[in-house]
Design an enzyme around this catalytic site. Sequence first.
Site, PDB file in Angstrom:
ATOM      1  N   LYS A   1     -17.534   4.435  19.542  1.00 10.22           N
ATOM      2  CA  LYS A   1     -16.652   3.423  19.652  1.00 10.22           C
ATOM      3  C   LYS A   1     -16.664   2.495  18.512  1.00 10.22           C
ATOM      4  CE  LYS A   1     -16.682   3.057  24.777  1.00 10.22           C
ATOM      5  NZ  LYS A   1     -17.129   2.058  25.738  1.00 10.22           N
TER       6      LYS A   1
ATOM      7  N   GLU B   1     -23.640  11.594  32.004  1.00  9.62           N
ATOM      8  CA  GLU B   1     -23.893  10.397  31.361  1.00  9.62           C
ATOM      9  C   GLU B   1     -25.196   9.875  31.826  1.00  9.62           C
ATOM     10  OE1 GLU B   1     -20.053   7.945  30.271  1.00  9.62           O
ATOM     11  OE2 GLU B   1     -20.764   6.921  32.310  1.00  9.62           O
TER      12      GLU B   1
ATOM     13  N   HIS C   1     -12.657  35.666  37.489  1.00 11.98           N
ATOM     14  CA  HIS C   1     -11.842  36.507  36.373  1.00 11.98           C
ATOM     15  C   HIS C   1     -11.885  35.778  34.989  1.00 11.98           C
ATOM     16  CE1 HIS C   1      -9.684  38.923  39.346  1.00 11.98           C
ATOM     17  NE2 HIS C   1     -10.005  37.910  40.143  1.00 11.98           N
TER      18      HIS C   1
END
Length: 551
Positions: free
Chosen positions: A514, A359, A390
Amino acid sequence: MNADGRTRLHQTPEWAALVKHREQLGEVRLREMFAADPGRGTGWTLRVGDLHVDYSKHLVTDETLALLQELAAATGVSGLRDAMFRGERINITEDRAVLHTALRAPRDAVIEVDGENVVPQVHAVLDKMAGFADRVRTGEWTGHTGRRIRNVVNIGIGGSDLGPAMAYEALRAFTDRSLTLRFVSNVDGADLHEAVRDLDPAETLFIIASKTFTTIETITNATSARSWLLAGLGGDEKAVAKHFVALSTNAEKVADFGIDTANMFEFWDWVGGRYSFDSAIGLSLMIAIGPDRFREMLDGFHLVDEHFRTAPAESNVPLLMGLLGVWYGSFLGAQSHAVLPYSHYLSKFTAYLQQLDMESNGKSVDREGKPVQWQTGPVVWGTPGTNGQHAYYQLIHQGTKLIPADFIGFARPVDELSEELKSQHDLLMANFFAQTQALAFGKTPDEVRAEGVPEELVPHKTFPGDHPTTTILARELTPSVLGQLVALYEHKVFVQGAIWNIDSFDQWGVELGKVLAKRVEPALTEGADVPGLDPSTGALVAAYRELRGRR
């Protein structure tokens, strides 16, 4: 050249010198570099506070580091750093100071914003937090029915969630185990449902973290939490004030919600969300670990702040880490950076760093608003060892991508483990050290053949090595050490943003989605026509409504 007469980054002689150096360096072989310099393994280390930092396994020479230091000097990293610590408005797009360092400054420090010392304000809020945290921890603060609080639910999003949630996990061994802490951030109702489904409303405190008290996801969840509480306590509106507190600056909206503004804990515009969990945003953490340990964490932050501010360039750890990141991203073509903590308690640390780094430095225009001509922030990713071994370590070892990695480990397990569980720590750390060696030095075809491997399998069992890593080692994970680690990465991110000439303290990239979401929602709920909706999204909205049984 910029309008102010400054040469753009990629046109500076220091940048050109690094480009030329990269070409001359060719393929860096760590085996050869260690053979040529037997002291590299012990000499290429630095220390800051409790953190031992080994950078010997990087694809750099003394000349590389010298050229990177020259780039830092030419781009004014130290000047911008000093301006930040002085409280100047270095967040240029929002015209704000950037003073998360003031949140952990000692009580007698003087740090001014617009001529006003902000340190007394910081400590007034910390003292208020401590008083409230102690009342909850001792049982003095009770809920609406008179029962003590045993559950604390933090509702926030972004920096109001990632920081305190990460720190709570990191410091679980230091928490009051009689308290249950949960964190809700997702506007998906399932998040809140799972957080409260087994809690007793009479014993539950909600902390609503929103500076403006208008963040849509947070207020939506807070409103639903309020309904849950009232349904469980007979609907008495007075109950809200005993079960909700706010981390905000909007007293009017806090009061409208039903929260007593005496239980509103403020923070300031010069605190960015991703730098805020050592402010009032950390109230949930302070309740969990207690005010004294919270202050130990702040002292750890401050220790690294002072190191970054005062240490010479050649021994400045955040500066070094930032320069290495610039080297790999801007000159060697690395697109991502792995952070691999060998501690279960740091399970959320990399997710926290994702916001801190991506950000901050996920920008494509410079501070003058011009498109950058160089690579900026990397993709940050990783999970705790040994789980990752793994899963994706295969790609790091034998894949086609250059992925610098940070390995974070501790010499001692936490005290509360049983002796049997403590004995597993050596196995954990054996993997920690083995992985950095394997990544750096690999396994040659001849070494594989010497083990009697059939020739057709030799290429498959060869490890090229030369995968760069930083090793960060501390005695144990404590509140202070956590503060030191977070501050180390905060300032590393700052260094990179300063060199790339981007504003690391705004986040306009989160805004467009938004705005569009507010426009799209009526189309989902009411079937409203949304002007400007592209054909693909329009078709998807129609499919969604059909699947929801709405025509």
